[in-house]
Design an enzyme around this catalytic site. Structure first.
Site, PDB file in Angstrom:
ATOM      1  N   LYS A 204       0.841  -1.200   0.000  1.00 40.32           N
ATOM      2  CA  LYS A 204       0.000   0.000   0.000  1.00 40.32           C
ATOM      3  C   LYS A 204       0.875   1.248   0.000  1.00 40.32           C
ATOM      4  CE  LYS A 204      -3.911   1.999   2.603  1.00 40.32           C
ATOM      5  NZ  LYS A 204      -4.713   1.852   3.847  1.00 40.32           N
ATOM      6  N   SER A 284      -9.501   1.992   3.065  1.00 38.07           N
ATOM      7  CA  SER A 284      -8.654   2.729   2.148  1.00 38.07           C
ATOM      8  C   SER A 284      -7.661   1.863   1.371  1.00 38.07           C
ATOM      9  CB  SER A 284      -7.884   3.819   2.909  1.00 38.07           C
ATOM     10  OG  SER A 284      -7.012   3.235   3.889  1.00 38.07           O
ATOM     11  N   GLY A 305      -6.815   1.553   9.933  1.00 36.69           N
ATOM     12  CA  GLY A 305      -7.095   2.472  11.047  1.00 36.69           C
ATOM     13  C   GLY A 305      -8.572   2.600  11.323  1.00 36.69           C
ATOM     14  N   GLY A 306      -9.398   2.177  10.361  1.00 36.21           N
ATOM     15  CA  GLY A 306     -10.850   2.218  10.527  1.00 36.21           C
ATOM     16  C   GLY A 306     -11.502   1.222   9.583  1.00 36.21           C
ATOM     17  N   GLY A 307     -10.967  -0.004   9.590  1.00 42.82           N
ATOM     18  CA  GLY A 307     -11.478  -1.038   8.691  1.00 42.82           C
ATOM     19  C   GLY A 307     -10.802  -1.069   7.349  1.00 42.82           C
ATOM     20  N   SER A 308      -9.692  -0.377   7.186  1.00 32.19           N
ATOM     21  CA  SER A 308      -9.109  -0.147   5.863  1.00 32.19           C
ATOM     22  C   SER A 308      -8.497  -1.381   5.211  1.00 32.19           C
ATOM     23  CB  SER A 308      -8.051   0.964   5.935  1.00 32.19           C
ATOM     24  OG  SER A 308      -8.669   2.197   6.208  1.00 32.19           O
TER      25      SER A 308
END
Length: 611
Positions: A204, A284, A305-308
């Protein structure tokens, strides 16, 4: 006067009496001209803060953060109580060589019989796994250099695709050939470094990997932050012989859940879902999930960090692991200073996730000091004891939350899997209740938003704000409205939520939910040029994922089937702190139970090409 509220101390809350409240997000869905106008309003000196204040008030954030007394002390990073050892596992040497840990992981896997798997003409569709590549190389059916040439030809094809469907934002064909040639020579000499030697992996764009820049899918980050060496996780994979194909596309700076990114002009825009090119991948980590689902890489590294990791893995029909906070090193990533992010693997099947996870794990000295991690371990899937351990697992299901999805196709399919686990393995499904889920979501957005803004502020004030996408600027305008007291309040909520979850884990081993509240959403044509702000879609995609980030818990998304439109559905398994082995064991069982023929993605490439 009269607005002040007081929460009960968490120990006095009757968890069984908590009422489920559906999340209702009140915000405009904007693209094109209207999104540009909206950002101008948000960034206006007086009008912007006023507009954001009323938007937060409409979503009850002001009431929670400014008018509520939260009696708990703040928890600025996840703090875990000691955990019981997991049964039926093999402990890995955290300070040992990555290639030795991979060898140990290999011994955990079920028996591999290449003869039963290589009749590709009559077999239903399946992904080539890492052991398939390793067998092909060792049997001289293919070489890493041959696979590299197939990969390069696909990248040339992608350059001319209409509409553009970018997977990589940085690609160097000559560097790929050089890595592949070195791997090919090692096989010719009979000295491969590990089972991962010659395996193609994407990274990534917010994780450092030489010789590529780390832009975070912006158009400027590489100008202010040059890459001097590999991230620790990348370095560990490189020592195992992994071949890095380049930097995978992503939602800009990780601040979004769809994968939309209008940067880079003609050839590099929003990554498209391999199962349905008119739909989003999720984000993301959009590029990493899509490149694995397309068959071009056996694995990829993403950040979560939030389901990425889990959101795009679910939407693209692959497996994504979010590790316990502190289990994998963050050094060498753009998000290495936050409290909710991790680096983790994405792969087409659970066993490949296990192999990559074994290579990259290892806590940093700082995390070992403050988190006191339990020894890393993997489930011994090759042992007959594994089935006995499966029968002892207790699964927690919060039914009202579980069923709060856009389409019942999702909850029905996930419910079917729970029934199969009970019937085939004797797993006990227990009803649980998790209080204050909406408060937890607010605490998460304040935490990740404030921490992201803190790292970006110097560059924003240095003139880079106008070079960010409109979607990112919308989020940053919201983050700027959070105060120091808001951040502290969020950390007090973190402590409350940790208490609730640790109480639940006294009675269950794994919390089970759908990964996302909806399958892959359609990409509005108007969103391709300037981006999109759609918080309702983000709410559905993030519905079940934030506990693992705010509380640092391990979680995995595993594909379990498709909705009526043929779009992938993922099941999420959330474990105790340091409980990766339990969720990997359960994920492997789920994968086996959902062994119906996989649907071949519309965009799929067989780069192994063994006849």
């Amino acid at each position: 006067m009269g607005n002040k509220k007081r929460m009960l101390p968490v120990e006095r809350v009757d968890m069984s009496a908590a009422k489920y409240e559906q999340q209702v997000i009140k915000a405009p869905n904007l693209t094109g001209f209207w999104l540009k106008l909206f950002v101008k309003i948000l960034e206006a000196p007086l009008l912007g803060p006023l507009f954001i204040y009323f938007m937060k008030k409409d979503n009850k954030m002001i009431e929670l953060l400014r008018h509520t007394v939260i009696p708990e002390t703040p928890m600025f990073k996840p703090e875990f109580p000691p955990q019981e050892p997991e049964p039926g596992v093999i402990i890995l040497e955290e300070d040992g060589k990555p290639e030795d840990r991979v060898e140990s992981a290999l011994k955990c896997l079920p028996h591999y019989d290449p003869a039963s798997l290589w009749n590709v003409n009559s077999a239903p569709f399946r992904y080539w796994k890492i052991r398939d590549y390793a067998h092909a190389y060792r049997a001289r059916l293919a070489t890493p250099s041959m696979v590299a040439e197939h990969f390069i030809s696909v990248m040339e094809e992608f350059r001319n695709k209409k509409p553009p469907a970018p997977l990589l934002v940085s690609f160097d064909a000559e560097d790929l050939r050089k890595q592949a040639a070195a791997s090919t020579q090692r096989f010719q000499e009979g000295n491969p470094l590990s089972i991962l030697d010659g395996i193609f992996v994407a990274i990534k764009d917010d994780i450092d990997c030489l010789p590529h820049p780390s832009k975070g899918a912006t158009i400027w980050m590489h100008e202010v932050r040059p890459v001097e060496k590999d991230a620790v996780s990348v370095s560990r994979l490189r020592s195992c012989g992994v071949i890095f194909v380049g930097k995978a596309n992503m939602h800009e700076l990780g601040l979004g859940t769809t994968g939309n990114n209008p940067n880079y002009g003609k050839f590099c825009r929003t990554t498209r879902n391999p199962h349905a090119p008119e739909r989003y991948t999720g984000g993301s980590s959009s590029g990493p999930a899509a490149i694995v689902a397309s068959g071009l890489c056996s694995a990829a590294l993403g950040t979560d960090g939030g389901g990425s990791i889990r959101i795009p893995s679910s939407l693209c029909g692959v497996v994504g692991l979010k590790t316990t906070r502190g289990r994998t090193p963050m050094i060498g990533s753009l998000c290495d200073s936050g409290t909710v992010e991790i680096i983790g693997p994405i792969a087409s099947i659970v066993e490949d996730v296990m192999l990559v996870y074994a290579a990259i794990l290892g806590s940093s000295p700082a995390d070992r000091l403050c988190l006191k991690p339990a020894p890393p371990c993997l489930p011994n899937l090759s042992s007959s004891e594994s089935l006995n351990v499966m029968g002892t697992l207790r699964l927690g299901k919060y039914t009202q939350w579980f069923n709060d999805v856009y389409s019942t196709d999702i909850s029905d399919k996930c419910e079917d899997v729970l029934n199969m686990l009970s019937k085939n393995h004797g797993c006990e499904v227990t009803e649980i209740i998790i209080p204050e889920l909406n408060e937890m979501r607010d605490a998460h957005i304040i935490s990740i938003g404030s921490e992201s803004l803190s790292s970006l502020n110097p560059d924003c004030y240095d003139g880079k704000l106008s070079k960010l996408t409109l979607d990112t600027r919308t989020n940053l305008a919201l983050f700027r409205s959070f105060t120091a007291s808001d951040y502290v309040a969020a950390q007090c909520l973190r402590r409350r939520m940790m208490y609730y979850h640790m109480e639940i884990f006294k009675n269950v081993d794994v919390i089970v939910t759908p990964t996302t509240g909806m399958t892959a959403p359609i990409i509005p044509p108007s969103a391709l040029k300037f981006g999109e702000s759609n918080l309702q879609v983000s709410g559905y995609l993030m519905r079940f994922v934030v506990a693992a980030n705010l509380l640092g818990l391990p979680a995995i998304s595993v594909p379990v089937g498709y909705d009526k439109q043929g779009l992938p559905i993922g099941l999420q398994l959330i474990g105790r702190p340091w409980g990766e082995a339990s969720i990997l064991r359960l994920a492997s069982a789920v994968e086996e139970l959902c062994g119906e023929p996989k649907k071949k993605p519309a965009q799929f490439y067989d780069i192994l090409k063994v006849k």
